[in-house]
Write a protein that holds these residues in place. Structure first.
Motif, short mmCIF file in Angstrom:
data_model
loop_
_atom_site.label_atom_id
_atom_site.label_comp_id
_atom_site.label_asym_id
_atom_site.label_seq_id
_atom_site.Cartn_x
_atom_site.Cartn_y
_atom_site.Cartn_z
N GLN A 5 0.83 -1.21 0.00
CA GLN A 5 0.00 0.00 0.00
C GLN A 5 0.87 1.27 0.00
O GLN A 5 0.53 2.26 -0.61
CB GLN A 5 -0.97 0.01 1.18
CG GLN A 5 -0.27 -0.03 2.53
CD GLN A 5 -1.22 0.19 3.70
OE1 GLN A 5 -2.41 0.20 3.54
NE2 GLN A 5 -0.67 0.39 4.87
N ARG A 6 1.98 1.22 0.73
CA ARG A 6 2.87 2.38 0.76
C ARG A 6 4.31 1.92 0.74
O ARG A 6 4.65 0.92 1.38
CB ARG A 6 2.69 3.19 2.05
CG ARG A 6 1.47 4.04 2.05
CD ARG A 6 1.47 5.00 3.22
NE ARG A 6 0.30 5.84 3.11
CZ ARG A 6 0.14 7.02 3.69
NH1 ARG A 6 1.08 7.49 4.48
NH2 ARG A 6 -0.95 7.73 3.53
N LEU A 125 5.69 0.25 4.04
CA LEU A 125 4.70 0.62 5.05
C LEU A 125 3.41 -0.15 4.81
O LEU A 125 2.41 0.39 4.32
CB LEU A 125 4.47 2.13 5.00
CG LEU A 125 5.70 2.93 5.45
CD1 LEU A 125 5.70 4.32 4.82
CD2 LEU A 125 5.75 3.04 6.96
N ARG A 127 2.10 -3.42 7.02
CA ARG A 127 2.38 -4.51 7.95
C ARG A 127 1.52 -5.73 7.71
O ARG A 127 1.79 -6.78 8.27
CB ARG A 127 2.21 -4.02 9.39
CG ARG A 127 3.30 -3.05 9.83
CD ARG A 127 2.99 -2.49 11.19
NE ARG A 127 3.99 -1.55 11.67
CZ ARG A 127 4.03 -0.25 11.34
NH1 ARG A 127 3.14 0.25 10.51
NH2 ARG A 127 4.96 0.53 11.86
N ARG A 167 7.01 -4.17 15.39
CA ARG A 167 6.14 -3.00 15.42
C ARG A 167 6.59 -1.95 14.41
O ARG A 167 5.81 -1.14 13.95
CB ARG A 167 6.13 -2.39 16.83
CG ARG A 167 5.49 -3.32 17.85
CD ARG A 167 5.73 -2.80 19.24
NE ARG A 167 7.15 -2.67 19.54
CZ ARG A 167 7.64 -2.05 20.61
NH1 ARG A 167 6.82 -1.48 21.47
NH2 ARG A 167 8.94 -1.98 20.82
N PHE A 168 7.89 -1.95 14.10
CA PHE A 168 8.39 -1.02 13.09
C PHE A 168 8.13 -1.61 11.71
O PHE A 168 8.10 -2.82 11.55
CB PHE A 168 9.89 -0.78 13.28
CG PHE A 168 10.20 0.05 14.50
CD1 PHE A 168 10.16 1.44 14.41
CD2 PHE A 168 10.48 -0.54 15.71
CE1 PHE A 168 10.43 2.21 15.54
CE2 PHE A 168 10.75 0.23 16.84
CZ PHE A 168 10.72 1.60 16.75
N GLN B 109 1.48 2.70 14.71
CA GLN B 109 1.48 1.98 13.43
C GLN B 109 0.49 2.56 12.43
O GLN B 109 0.77 2.64 11.24
CB GLN B 109 1.21 0.50 13.68
CG GLN B 109 2.36 -0.13 14.46
CD GLN B 109 2.11 -1.57 14.86
OE1 GLN B 109 1.37 -2.28 14.21
NE2 GLN B 109 2.74 -1.99 15.93
N ASP B 112 2.01 5.79 10.87
CA ASP B 112 3.00 5.74 9.77
C ASP B 112 2.44 5.09 8.51
O ASP B 112 2.94 5.34 7.42
CB ASP B 112 4.37 5.19 10.21
CG ASP B 112 4.38 3.71 10.50
OD1 ASP B 112 3.52 3.00 9.99
OD2 ASP B 112 5.29 3.26 11.24
N GLU B 113 1.38 4.29 8.66
CA GLU B 113 0.83 3.68 7.44
C GLU B 113 -0.24 4.53 6.75
O GLU B 113 -0.46 4.40 5.55
CB GLU B 113 0.27 2.30 7.74
CG GLU B 113 1.36 1.25 7.84
CD GLU B 113 0.81 -0.16 7.92
OE1 GLU B 113 -0.17 -0.48 7.23
OE2 GLU B 113 1.37 -0.93 8.72
N TYR B 114 -0.93 5.35 7.53
CA TYR B 114 -2.03 6.10 6.90
C TYR B 114 -1.85 7.61 6.97
O TYR B 114 -2.60 8.35 6.33
CB TYR B 114 -3.37 5.73 7.54
CG TYR B 114 -3.63 4.24 7.56
CD1 TYR B 114 -3.70 3.53 6.38
CD2 TYR B 114 -3.80 3.55 8.76
CE1 TYR B 114 -3.92 2.15 6.38
CE2 TYR B 114 -4.04 2.18 8.78
CZ TYR B 114 -4.10 1.48 7.59
OH TYR B 114 -4.32 0.15 7.60
N ALA B 115 -0.92 8.09 7.80
CA ALA B 115 -0.68 9.54 7.86
C ALA B 115 0.81 9.76 7.59
O ALA B 115 1.48 8.89 7.06
CB ALA B 115 -1.10 10.08 9.21
N ARG B 143 -7.94 -1.36 13.14
CA ARG B 143 -6.70 -1.63 13.88
C ARG B 143 -6.77 -0.98 15.25
O ARG B 143 -6.32 -1.55 16.25
CB ARG B 143 -5.50 -1.15 13.05
CG ARG B 143 -5.37 -1.99 11.79
CD ARG B 143 -4.37 -1.43 10.81
NE ARG B 143 -2.99 -1.69 11.22
CZ ARG B 143 -1.95 -1.36 10.48
NH1 ARG B 143 -2.12 -0.78 9.30
NH2 ARG B 143 -0.73 -1.61 10.91
N ALA B 381 7.81 6.41 15.44
CA ALA B 381 8.94 5.70 16.06
C ALA B 381 9.06 6.08 17.53
O ALA B 381 9.25 5.23 18.40
CB ALA B 381 10.22 6.00 15.32
N ILE B 384 6.41 4.29 19.62
CA ILE B 384 6.72 2.89 19.90
C ILE B 384 7.78 2.82 21.01
O ILE B 384 7.68 2.03 21.96
CB ILE B 384 7.22 2.18 18.61
CG1 ILE B 384 6.04 2.04 17.64
CG2 ILE B 384 7.84 0.83 18.93
CD1 ILE B 384 6.42 1.51 16.25
#
Ligand code: HEM
Ligand code: SF4
Lengths: 199, 772
Positions: A5-6, A125, A127, A167-168, B109, B112-115, B143, B381, B384
């Motif tokens: 997706q990213r 990006l 997961r 988690r990263f 999470q 960083d994936e959506y914003a 999520r 980061a 987390i």
């Protein structure tokens, strides 16, 4: 492998040289004003107040360009709209875009920064499709090593996972024995790496 | 094997009710993309899921030279004048600011994936993500829901996040820990039938004491201050309950609604307030629609009486007192044993951090520490890593604050040096929490559609300048608070700062110049006990000098130990204005072009990018909101049918009918509840038997579909039968629409010209323990 997706690709500057936030904000606005981008530009965002933050961003509909200093000063390209096709295609297209922007930044700051392509960082990006696991490493690492061996025209490309903490996001650092001048990279040279882009 | 979507991955660990809400929202997104939902209804629907618009989402942006169209690929909209593809803001509700390390991991999470990898803590203890695409929101919500976080009713005309003093439970002056009450009331009011039909939002806050800033009760629509009384030798808990406070253009201090409300009455009385507000609150003019205007219009006595009357009419709900079991069982467990700091090695910088970021708890050996976030921001980061620091020192005892920071509670004192070093290692060891360098700012022109001047740009600049000289500043200056809003709406809470600013603009020749109105002497203490004095506007670029002039004058002129607020009162508006007068003139463009651009933005300043705010969306009728759920359920039924899930398709088709019937019933009878039997009975009694539902041609035909499927649900349907259920559901939904339209038209026609006599109400008997 399917396109994530990213995907994010970062190039680092030579000697860790950086740019002030005022210069970056000014340049990014001027890129919008002069229509220098392939994407639909939206705005410039300033996160200079955050330690190890995303820096100064040029936000577009399809992707963000960002100059930050996390792990070294450099330019990041974050592709936000899923690319059609394969992971390989997404990586090569992303790499081309970031190189193109890096070239623009070099020209636009009269050589205050220049980029050292011997180190590239790729972050996926996504997961769900690409969890940060050894299984993902096993499947993605050879593909990425292959791609960059072709781009750098050498078998000596090293590729290492950045963090093992699930988690990263999954990320790889690619190191080549020599840098490439930005002018040595072109769509043609990169597309050799993905012989048949699965569009 | 990789699951095909997050829904599948997370289903087992997600609470069914949260999943269901997200499914409905996803269905509505799909409907909207097909143009099958009304724009206004969809806008309010998404706002209620925390999905906000963002600057430039009308597809226009001024690049400094000209206004340009952002030619997004998709042509549909997500609200009136709001482009589908334009990035938006997602607000994530954190009731009372409480979060666990596992929740922090997931927040990081999704950011960083959506914003863009930044989490922003808001002035109401929420999180916000920016530049989010609407089509990513259902996955993001799933999520978050998998760790018990919801975005439901984070925006829109509903009850927003319930806030609470971040020190509740670990405070020296509190009557008792108000946290479990805040949590219970937040759960109770969320999605409650009585909170769905407001003209504007309601914000609720809890405090444990009166004198400190605590929960800032006096600036909230509904506020609670915990109190105890000795009754028959037993210490009993209760709450002074306030209504009608609020900031915005016209700030109001809340008024006492009832003193010492017993614990089991806080839910029903909040419910009664909601009903009064829904019934009598302004619905057309949203600028006057908050409770504060209703209270001001009616007077507090009349408002009190209406609430009492409404309270007496409420059907009993066993949650009113039922929640107390949980309250008494609520305990925060310290993660580590208490131990003093004595003799520990103090790393460099520790003492300053200790002075500003650490507060002793009444529980010996423990302290609260503040993680000072610049402008409320931290990266994914960092979040987390911070979750890991929390796991090491405090476990689940983490909260966000309305000053856009995060606090760790129950830190064992002896851990402080190590904690400080761990925070520093992740870039979060900033000192100065709650001081002049800890500036609060709303999103302003960075992302808000209503922003006039750059609140965050100004804050960034002030922070840099003040930090550079912080060490040399007098303590009296260091301890002042600065808060900045990008416009008069006061999201940055400038009314309750020592030195507050809000953005506006002035003209110089043909050019516009960004300005800030200076607001002095607001009170943070006493639950935001009084608001500041607006003394005049200065160009944005002069603000740093204005801050210097004000703080210098205070230092020079103050009496020994005179507080800033008192000095401002003594100085008076006229003199205060004199202080800033030298900074008011705008230099000529040719001399100082920088004055004609905003902080951190080289574009020529313009108001051309101002959009229409979505502070509360449009006022959409209760019926429209509810019927849209029926439509999305029917849509999902259709999808299930296409996927070959025949049984589910038939069930959802019937559910859609129930939702539609409920939508209609609730226009007359709010308390109908969720039980299908009750809904069908009420529908029959109120709409079918009375023939209100009948249209001239089909008469009651479509209503009979509901009765048929309710009485004899189709067992093991085949494809054809399931399809028929769905078709009948669609016809029934259409018929409810038509019925509602006929009824509202006839109501409008029947509105009498002469004022009606007020209906008489029965005298009210107050419930036990409820004193006015
Ligand atoms: C007429 C429209 C609006 C009004 C009257 C309004 C009012 C307020 C007020 C009074 C507060 C904070 C204090 C309190 O708790 O009472 C607040 C908070 C907030 N509002 Fe608004 N608001 C409006 C529109 C918006 C819009 C369009 C946005 C941006 C999309 C926005 C973003 C926020 C944020 C982010 C906060 C928390 C501040 C932060 O910490 O960043 N508001 N709003
Ligand atoms: S104060 Fe104004 S600019 Fe700031 S967030 Fe609120 S509406 Fe936007």
């Amino acid at each position: 492998m399917t396109s994530p997706q990213r995907i994010q690709i970062k190039l680092y500057t030579k000697n860790n040289s950086a740019l002030s936030k005022d210069v970056l904000i000014d340049r990014f606005h001027s890129w919008i004003q002069h229509d220098l981008l392939d994407e639909i530009p939206i705005d410039v965002a300033d996160y200079s107040h955050v330690v190890d933050g995303p820096g100064i961003l040029l936000i577009t509909h399809e992707a963000d360009y960002a100059f930050d200093e996390v792990g070294g000063a450099g330019l990041r390209y974050v592709r936000k709209k899923e690319m059609p096709g394969s992971l390989e295609f997404a990586i090569t297209q992303g790499f081309l875009q970031v190189v193109k922007a890096a070239r623009l930044l070099e020209q636009d700051t009269a050589g205050t920064v220049s980029f050292d392509l011997a180190r590239v960082e790729i972050t996926i990006l996504d997961r769900r499709l690409y969890p940060n696991s050894s299984a993902t490493t096993d499947s993605v690492q050879p593909v990425v090593t292959g791609l960059f061996s072709t781009i750098f025209k050498t078998k000596q490309v090293e590729c290492a996972r950045v963090s093992e903490d699930a988690r990263f996001p999954f990320a790889l650092t690619i190191r080549a024995p020599h840098t490439l001048e930005i002018d040595e990279i072109s769509p043609a040279s990169v597309s050799e790496a993905v012989l048949v882009p699965s569009l | 094997m990789i699951a095909s979507n997050w829904k599948e991955v997370l289903a087992p660990q997600t609470e069914a009710s949260l999943s269901h809400e997200i499914d409905i929202f996803e269905g509505q997104i799909a409907l909207m993309k097909q143009g099958k939902l009304d724009e206004k209804v969809f806008a309010e629907t998404r706002l209620r899921k925390g999905v906000y618009g963002q600057r430039y989402d009308n597809g226009q942006r001024h690049d400094g030279f000209q206004s340009r169209t952002l030619s997004f690929p998709q042509r549909h909209v997500k609200g009136p004048g709001t482009e589908w593809d334009a990035p938006g803001m997602q607000r994530i509700k954190i009731p009372f600011g409480g979060m666990t390390p596992d929740q922090m991991d997931v927040l990081a999470q999704v950011a960083d994936e959506y914003a863009e990898g930044i989490l922003h803590v808001t002035t109401r203890q929420d999180f916000q993500l920016h530049y989010v695409h609407i089509e990513d929101t259902p996955d993001m919500m799933r999520r978050l829901a998998s760790v018990g976080i919801t975005t439901h009713e984070a925006c829109g005309n509903v009850v927003r996040n319930t806030t609470c003093c971040p020190l509740a439970g670990v405070c020296h002056t509190e009557a008792f820990d108000v946290t479990p009450y805040a949590k219970a009331l937040a759960d109770f009011l969320m999605g409650h039938d009585d909170t769905q039909d407001f003209g504007r939002k309601i914000k609720v806050a809890f405090s444990g004491c009166e004198d400190k800033a605590c929960g800032l009760v006096m600036m909230h629509d509904i506020g609670f201050i915990g109190k105890t009384r000795l009754i028959d030798g037993v210490k009993v808990r209760g709450f002074d309950m306030y209504v009608g406070g609020g900031l915005g253009t016209i700030p109001h201090q809340a008024k006492l609604l009832a003193a010492f409300v017993p614990e089991e009455e806080i839910m029903p009385i909040s419910q009664a307030v909601s009903r009064v507000f829904a019934r009598l609150g302004e619905k057309k003019n949203r600028n006057r629609a908050r409770i504060k205007f209703l209270v001001a219009r009616l007077g507090i006595e009349a408002f009190q009486r209406l609430v009492q009357e409404e309270r007496a009419l409420l059907p009993f709900d066993d949650r009113w007192g039922g929640y107390l079991e949980e309250v008494y069982a609520y305990r925060e467990t310290p993660f580590k044993p208490a131990s003093p700091l004595n003799g520990k090695q103090r790393p460099e910088g520790f003492d300053t951090w200790y002075r500003t970021n650490v507060r002793p708890q009444p529980q010996e050996g423990y302290v609260v520490t503040t993680v000072h976030l610049p402008l409320g921001d931290l990266t994914s980061a960092q979040m987390i890593q911070l979750a890991d620091v929390a796991r090491k020192y405090v476990g689940d005892n983490v909260r966000t604050t309305v000053e856009q920071n995060i606090v760790f509670r129950w830190v064992a004192e002896s851990d402080l040096p190590a904690l400080y070093q761990d925070l520093q290692a992740i870039g979060l060891g900033d000192t100065g929490a709650g001081t002049i360098v800890d500036i609060t700012a709303c999103p302003g022109t960075d992302t808000c559609k209503l922003g006039i001047a750059s609140s965050r740009g100004l804050a960034r600049e002030l922070i840099i300048r003040l930090k550079a000289k912080n060490a040399t500043l007098d303590r009296a200056i260091q301890d002042l608070r600065i808060k900045i809003s990008g416009c008069f709406n006061s999201c940055g809470q400038h009314h309750v700062a020592d030195i507050g600013f809000f953005g506006n603009s002035r003209k110089s020749g043909n050019r516009k110049v960004p300005h800030f109105q200076v607001v002095l002497g607001g009170q943070w203490e006493k639950n935001a006990g009084s608001y500041g004095l607006a003394i005049g506007s200065v160009p944005a670029k002069s603000v740093p000098e204005v801050v210097d002039a004000i703080t210098n004058a205070y230092l020079e002129q103050r009496e020994p130990a005179e507080r800033f607020q008192d000095w401002v009162v003594r100085l008076g508006k006229k003199e205060a204005r004199e202080l800033i007068r030298p900074f008011m003139p705008i230099p000529a463009f040719e001399v100082s072009p920088a004055f004609f651009a905003d902080w951190g933005d080289p574009r020529t300043f313009t108001l051309g990018d101002l959009g229409i705010g979505e502070c509360a969306g449009e006022v959409v009728s209760l019926f429209s909101m509810e019927i849209s759920k029926a439509e999305s359920e029917a849509f999902d039924a259709q999808l299930a049918l296409e996927d070959g899930e025949i049984q589910t398709a038939a069930e959802r088709g019937f559910n859609a009918m129930i939702y539609a019937a409920k939508a209609l019933v609730r226009t007359e009878f709010l308390d109908v509840g969720d039980d299908p039997d009750q809904i069908v009975t009420s529908f029959r009694k109120r709409f079918f038997d009375t023939e209100k539902f009948f249209d001239p041609y089909a008469k009651g035909k479509f209503g009979r579909y509901l009765f048929k499927h309710h009485k004899d649900p189709v067992e093991n349907p085949n494809q054809e039968q399931a399809r028929q259920v769905i078709e009948e559901a669609q016809l029934f939904i259409e018929a409810t629409h038509a019925c509602e339209m006929r009824l509202t038209e006839s109501i409008q026609q029947s509105i009498p010209v002469l004022p009606q006599a007020k209906p008489k109400r029965k005298p009210v008997k107050l419930p036990p323990g409820y004193k006015n």
